[in-house]
Design a protein around this motif. Sequence first.
Motif, PDB file in Angstrom:
ATOM      1  N   MET A  81       0.808  -1.221   0.000  1.00 47.50           N
ATOM      2  CA  MET A  81       0.000   0.000   0.000  1.00 47.50           C
ATOM      3  C   MET A  81       0.845   1.277   0.000  1.00 47.50           C
ATOM      4  O   MET A  81       0.305   2.379   0.045  1.00 47.50           O
ATOM      5  CB  MET A  81      -0.926  -0.004   1.228  1.00 47.50           C
ATOM      6  N   GLU A  82       2.168   1.137  -0.019  1.00 42.73           N
ATOM      7  CA  GLU A  82       3.035   2.309  -0.049  1.00 42.73           C
ATOM      8  C   GLU A  82       2.912   3.061  -1.366  1.00 42.73           C
ATOM      9  O   GLU A  82       2.498   2.503  -2.392  1.00 42.73           O
ATOM     10  CB  GLU A  82       4.495   1.885   0.177  1.00 42.73           C
ATOM     11  N   LYS A  83       3.317   4.341  -1.365  1.00 43.04           N
ATOM     12  CA  LYS A  83       3.232   5.169  -2.572  1.00 43.04           C
ATOM     13  C   LYS A  83       4.317   4.830  -3.579  1.00 43.04           C
ATOM     14  O   LYS A  83       4.114   4.883  -4.790  1.00 43.04           O
ATOM     15  CB  LYS A  83       3.329   6.650  -2.191  1.00 43.04           C
ATOM     16  N   ASP A  84       5.493   4.508  -3.077  1.00 44.39           N
ATOM     17  CA  ASP A  84       6.637   4.243  -3.940  1.00 44.39           C
ATOM     18  C   ASP A  84       6.397   2.981  -4.775  1.00 44.39           C
ATOM     19  O   ASP A  84       6.187   1.891  -4.236  1.00 44.39           O
ATOM     20  CB  ASP A  84       7.891   4.075  -3.082  1.00 44.39           C
ATOM     21  N   GLU A  85       6.439   3.115  -6.098  1.00 45.31           N
ATOM     22  CA  GLU A  85       6.139   2.000  -6.993  1.00 45.31           C
ATOM     23  C   GLU A  85       7.144   0.869  -6.844  1.00 45.31           C
ATOM     24  O   GLU A  85       6.784  -0.314  -6.895  1.00 45.31           O
ATOM     25  CB  GLU A  85       6.111   2.487  -8.446  1.00 45.31           C
ATOM     26  N   GLN A  86       8.430   1.209  -6.663  1.00 43.39           N
ATOM     27  CA  GLN A  86       9.456   0.195  -6.509  1.00 43.39           C
ATOM     28  C   GLN A  86       9.222  -0.631  -5.240  1.00 43.39           C
ATOM     29  O   GLN A  86       9.350  -1.857  -5.247  1.00 43.39           O
ATOM     30  CB  GLN A  86      10.848   0.861  -6.452  1.00 43.39           C
ATOM     31  N   VAL A  87       8.835   0.058  -4.152  1.00 41.50           N
ATOM     32  CA  VAL A  87       8.543  -0.628  -2.894  1.00 41.50           C
ATOM     33  C   VAL A  87       7.356  -1.565  -3.062  1.00 41.50           C
ATOM     34  O   VAL A  87       7.362  -2.709  -2.587  1.00 41.50           O
ATOM     35  CB  VAL A  87       8.256   0.396  -1.775  1.00 41.50           C
ATOM     36  N   ARG A  88       6.319  -1.098  -3.758  1.00 36.27           N
ATOM     37  CA  ARG A  88       5.138  -1.924  -3.982  1.00 36.27           C
ATOM     38  C   ARG A  88       5.468  -3.158  -4.804  1.00 36.27           C
ATOM     39  O   ARG A  88       5.004  -4.266  -4.516  1.00 36.27           O
ATOM     40  CB  ARG A  88       4.037  -1.118  -4.684  1.00 36.27           C
ATOM     41  N   THR A  89       6.268  -2.991  -5.846  1.00 28.44           N
ATOM     42  CA  THR A  89       6.632  -4.108  -6.727  1.00 28.44           C
ATOM     43  C   THR A  89       7.388  -5.187  -5.962  1.00 28.44           C
ATOM     44  O   THR A  89       7.085  -6.381  -6.062  1.00 28.44           O
ATOM     45  CB  THR A  89       7.485  -3.604  -7.903  1.00 28.44           C
ATOM     46  N   GLU A  90       8.385  -4.750  -5.191  1.00 29.37           N
ATOM     47  CA  GLU A  90       9.175  -5.712  -4.418  1.00 29.37           C
ATOM     48  C   GLU A  90       8.323  -6.406  -3.361  1.00 29.37           C
ATOM     49  O   GLU A  90       8.478  -7.613  -3.112  1.00 29.37           O
ATOM     50  CB  GLU A  90      10.351  -4.996  -3.760  1.00 29.37           C
ATOM     51  N   ALA A  91       7.402  -5.666  -2.758  1.00 30.39           N
ATOM     52  CA  ALA A  91       6.528  -6.253  -1.744  1.00 30.39           C
ATOM     53  C   ALA A  91       5.599  -7.296  -2.355  1.00 30.39           C
ATOM     54  O   ALA A  91       5.334  -8.340  -1.756  1.00 30.39           O
ATOM     55  CB  ALA A  91       5.721  -5.162  -1.051  1.00 30.39           C
ATOM     56  N   ASN A  92       5.098  -7.016  -3.566  1.00 27.25           N
ATOM     57  CA  ASN A  92       4.237  -7.980  -4.255  1.00 27.25           C
ATOM     58  C   ASN A  92       4.977  -9.275  -4.551  1.00 27.25           C
ATOM     59  O   ASN A  92       4.425 -10.374  -4.429  1.00 27.25           O
ATOM     60  CB  ASN A  92       3.705  -7.373  -5.559  1.00 27.25           C
ATOM     61  N   GLU A  93       6.229  -9.156  -4.942  1.00 30.00           N
ATOM     62  CA  GLU A  93       7.030 -10.346  -5.229  1.00 30.00           C
ATOM     63  C   GLU A  93       7.270 -11.161  -3.961  1.00 30.00           C
ATOM     64  O   GLU A  93       7.164 -12.392  -3.966  1.00 30.00           O
ATOM     65  CB  GLU A  93       8.370  -9.926  -5.847  1.00 30.00           C
ATOM     66  N   ARG A  94       7.592 -10.468  -2.860  1.00 27.47           N
ATOM     67  CA  ARG A  94       7.817 -11.169  -1.603  1.00 27.47           C
ATOM     68  C   ARG A  94       6.530 -11.827  -1.101  1.00 27.47           C
ATOM     69  O   ARG A  94       6.543 -12.941  -0.569  1.00 27.47           O
ATOM     70  CB  ARG A  94       8.354 -10.204  -0.537  1.00 27.47           C
ATOM     71  N   LEU A  95       5.398 -11.127  -1.287  1.00 27.33           N
ATOM     72  CA  LEU A  95       4.109 -11.664  -0.845  1.00 27.33           C
ATOM     73  C   LEU A  95       3.796 -12.962  -1.564  1.00 27.33           C
ATOM     74  O   LEU A  95       3.361 -13.947  -0.949  1.00 27.33           O
ATOM     75  CB  LEU A  95       3.003 -10.634  -1.084  1.00 27.33           C
ATOM     76  N   LEU A  96       4.025 -13.005  -2.870  1.00 24.24           N
ATOM     77  CA  LEU A  96       3.745 -14.209  -3.646  1.00 24.24           C
ATOM     78  C   LEU A  96       4.628 -15.372  -3.181  1.00 24.24           C
ATOM     79  O   LEU A  96       4.166 -16.515  -3.047  1.00 24.24           O
ATOM     80  CB  LEU A  96       3.975 -13.934  -5.134  1.00 24.24           C
ATOM     81  N   LYS A  97       5.886 -15.055  -2.903  1.00 25.09           N
ATOM     82  CA  LYS A  97       6.813 -16.089  -2.427  1.00 25.09           C
ATOM     83  C   LYS A  97       6.364 -16.627  -1.067  1.00 25.09           C
ATOM     84  O   LYS A  97       6.402 -17.839  -0.824  1.00 25.09           O
ATOM     85  CB  LYS A  97       8.215 -15.492  -2.331  1.00 25.09           C
ATOM     86  N   ILE A  98       5.928 -15.724  -0.174  1.00 26.82           N
ATOM     87  CA  ILE A  98       5.466 -16.127   1.152  1.00 26.82           C
ATOM     88  C   ILE A  98       4.227 -17.016   1.046  1.00 26.82           C
ATOM     89  O   ILE A  98       4.110 -18.028   1.745  1.00 26.82           O
ATOM     90  CB  ILE A  98       5.159 -14.876   2.007  1.00 26.82           C
ATOM     91  N   LEU A  99       3.300 -16.657   0.163  1.00 24.79           N
ATOM     92  CA  LEU A  99       2.073 -17.440   0.002  1.00 24.79           C
ATOM     93  C   LEU A  99       2.377 -18.841  -0.505  1.00 24.79           C
ATOM     94  O   LEU A  99       1.798 -19.832  -0.032  1.00 24.79           O
ATOM     95  CB  LEU A  99       1.117 -16.722  -0.956  1.00 24.79           C
ATOM     96  N   ARG A 100       3.282 -18.951  -1.473  1.00 28.25           N
ATOM     97  CA  ARG A 100       3.635 -20.271  -2.012  1.00 28.25           C
ATOM     98  C   ARG A 100       4.241 -21.164  -0.934  1.00 28.25           C
ATOM     99  O   ARG A 100       3.888 -22.340  -0.808  1.00 28.25           O
ATOM    100  CB  ARG A 100       4.615 -20.100  -3.176  1.00 28.25           C
ATOM    101  N   GLN A 101       5.164 -20.594  -0.145  1.00 28.30           N
ATOM    102  CA  GLN A 101       5.800 -21.374   0.911  1.00 28.30           C
ATOM    103  C   GLN A 101       4.797 -21.767   1.990  1.00 28.30           C
ATOM    104  O   GLN A 101       4.827 -22.897   2.508  1.00 28.30           O
ATOM    105  CB  GLN A 101       6.941 -20.553   1.533  1.00 28.30           C
ATOM    106  N   ALA A 102       3.886 -20.854   2.318  1.00 23.67           N
ATOM    107  CA  ALA A 102       2.878 -21.141   3.337  1.00 23.67           C
ATOM    108  C   ALA A 102       1.961 -22.279   2.903  1.00 23.67           C
ATOM    109  O   ALA A 102       1.572 -23.131   3.714  1.00 23.67           O
ATOM    110  CB  ALA A 102       2.064 -19.885   3.635  1.00 23.67           C
ATOM    111  N   ILE A 103       1.598 -22.309   1.635  1.00 21.10           N
ATOM    112  CA  ILE A 103       0.742 -23.382   1.112  1.00 21.10           C
ATOM    113  C   ILE A 103       1.438 -24.731   1.267  1.00 21.10           C
ATOM    114  O   ILE A 103       0.837 -25.720   1.700  1.00 21.10           O
ATOM    115  CB  ILE A 103       0.374 -23.116  -0.353  1.00 21.10           C
TER     116      ILE A 103
END
Length: 791
Positions: A81-103
């Motif tokens: 939810m941050e304004k910085d696009e680069q921060v959002r992009t990196e966070a989205n990538e980390r989120l996807l990785k976390i979800l896969r591992q959690a599954i």
Amino acid sequence: MAAYAAVTSLMGTIHLISQSDLLHLEEDHKEHLESLYEKVSSVLEFLDNSDDEPMKALQEKVEDLANEVEHEVESQVLMVMEKDEQVRTEANERLLKILRQAIQDMDSVKKEFIKLQRRNDNLVAGNRSLSPRLHVSTLEKDMVGHSNERKRMLDLLTGRSSQLQVISIVGMGGIGKSTFAKNMFSDSSIVGFFDVRGWITVSEDYSIRKMLLSLLQEAIGVNEELDKKQDGELADCLQKSLKRRRYLIVVDDIWSSDAWDNIRLWFPENSNRSRILLTTRDINVAQYASSHEGLFPMRFLEPKESWNLFCQKAFGKKDCPAEFESVGKVVVENCKGLPLMISVVAGSLSRKRTLHEWYEVAQSVSSLVDVDDYQRCSGVLALSYKHLPSHLKACFLYFGVFKKASEISVEKLIQLWMAEGLFELRGLGEWEKVAANLLHDLIDKSLIVVSKHSLDGNIKTCRIHDLLHDLCLREAESENLLYVPNPSISEPKSVIQDRRWVSFHLEEGCFFSSLTYSKTRSVTFLSGKIRSSTIELGLNHFKLLRVLDLGQLGSSSFPKELSYLLSADDVKYQVLDNLQSIYGLSPDCCTKQMFEGIKNVKKLGICGRTDDYCREPKSVDNIIYLPELEALKILIYDSHRATLFPVPWPRSFPPNLKKLTLQAAYQPWKAMTIISKLPKLEVLKLKVNFFLCREIVGEDVWKVSEMGFPELKFLLLENTSLKYWRSTDDSFPLLESIIIRNCRSLREIPQAFADSMTLQRIELRGCTPSLVEVAKKIQNDQEEELGNKDS
């Protein structure tokens, strides 16, 4: 159970993130969130009450995994939810990785559960004879047994002696002292005998101020000016209000002679047969407060009384099935006549359906037969907790967050349960209904007691017995769920950080600077006094906090970090649309923009000074932007100001409003015409300062308009200057209850109510004897009319 709470909390978080319109998640993220939700929910069925050590270890593993996944997912969502696009992009990538591992991790854990369950399936299933699964009424039943004691107590309370008498009910915890006192307090002959009845619970950690305010509310009703007085002034007010009135005061759960010395001078000697009824566990306190004639030792139940209580709690109005009778009587015998033990064990067995399960409980209770009464009682309560279904354990343990002997708002409790994610549910509309059912289950098991009902018959407040509260604290702390700070004990920082709930119970409070409980989701302040001028919460360490309950903290103690958070223009919350209830909102905050952001709120409380409501544009006119609003409370706390409250136009009220409370909102009675135009209004409460109302309003006649109140079912008038109330027989066609408190000028109640087919109750308190006679005549006329129609 910590594992169950962690898993349901994670499920709730996943659901909220999936439904959010603010995150703009990619399809890949949504699919993984859906898959994770299914994996997590499939684990719930394995979180049972097994004593098997490998199963316990695996449940602890699930708890740690669920907490870790929730922490990581929510942390990345904040970054998305941050304004910085680069921060959002990196966070989205980390989120996807976390979800896969959690599954993968959840799938692995589920396989381990299945493997263990197959091994356990080889165990003997036991006798499958079924017991009827009954839902015991949540309403408190008539007290079982003690018929002779009731007669003796009635004689003591209404006896000929004109002197003020103190009667002390004494006995161990769980023997039924408070239940017996409440039964006597509510007896119809007692209600009619005393002019004023009041109840205070003292307990070990008592507040003089709270007790005074509670008794004053019973004696003179709601009065905003009392909050400004010192304790000594309140005590003087109480004495004066009790002068020349016959009163009964119950002083429940008093622990020391010092406590009695602190309050006994509040009660004047009127020589008019007033009484004080104490309950205590300490015979020395009883002897100190009462004469020998005033001692009332509470006995254990006789075997027949014990069996009747057991059957009432386990089977309701039905008899015990023959095949369960012998094992049931073994259980009752080993409870040794202690009502709390009998009630709790019976509540636990009421949902167990096989003889094998009953024999297990009987064996466990029998193992405690040789220990002393207190140990046996504590042991049986612990066994009852052990046999709770997993989905109820966390809800029960949450009662440890509240102070001992406190009266707990059910509405607040349910909100806290929901915020903590203590139960499984997809969809917001059913949250309150599911939570209410869970509370009813705990009540049916005699773990929680109903304290008060609201006007519409729902449970308003509840409480938990001291011994059960001790159990909550022990179990919640052993599960690493709850931390209750104690300044006299220094605990390792790592222990504190691991607790999900933190609750400050101390009355005097302490200075806790820079709290850094990184895993904490709930922080509750139950003390009204904090020694420091401010509280430094260190909210940068609380990014995942769900509940911050500041209780009665004054503005001088308000955490400074919150002012920054609330004033930030760019802050957006992904759950604003999910808000169901808001209380204490300032009129200055009641803007169109604010209400459009919380448009799904169903319950709203606004509190402010008169001037705050009168500024243009008027804040109350913006309520129309809350289309789902069903309950509205408006409170003015500078009630000494002689200013009329600006009643909104009918079109400014939301169309679905069902409940309206106006407190110290002075207005002429003709303004009721506006309120009568609310098409769905069912509950109306008018609470005004009696001493100032006439001066401000300038009239004392309420003439109900021809339109009347077509849907109104409950009406409360409290501390008003109303003298005359006039209406026709069709002004209140659906009215069921009228409650009138401290309206000492009121001379009449519309005689038209005698013809009402719906009116069930007229309750008067603090009114003139002549008004009581009017109410009785209406009641008699109504009964005669109904009798004539039946014949």
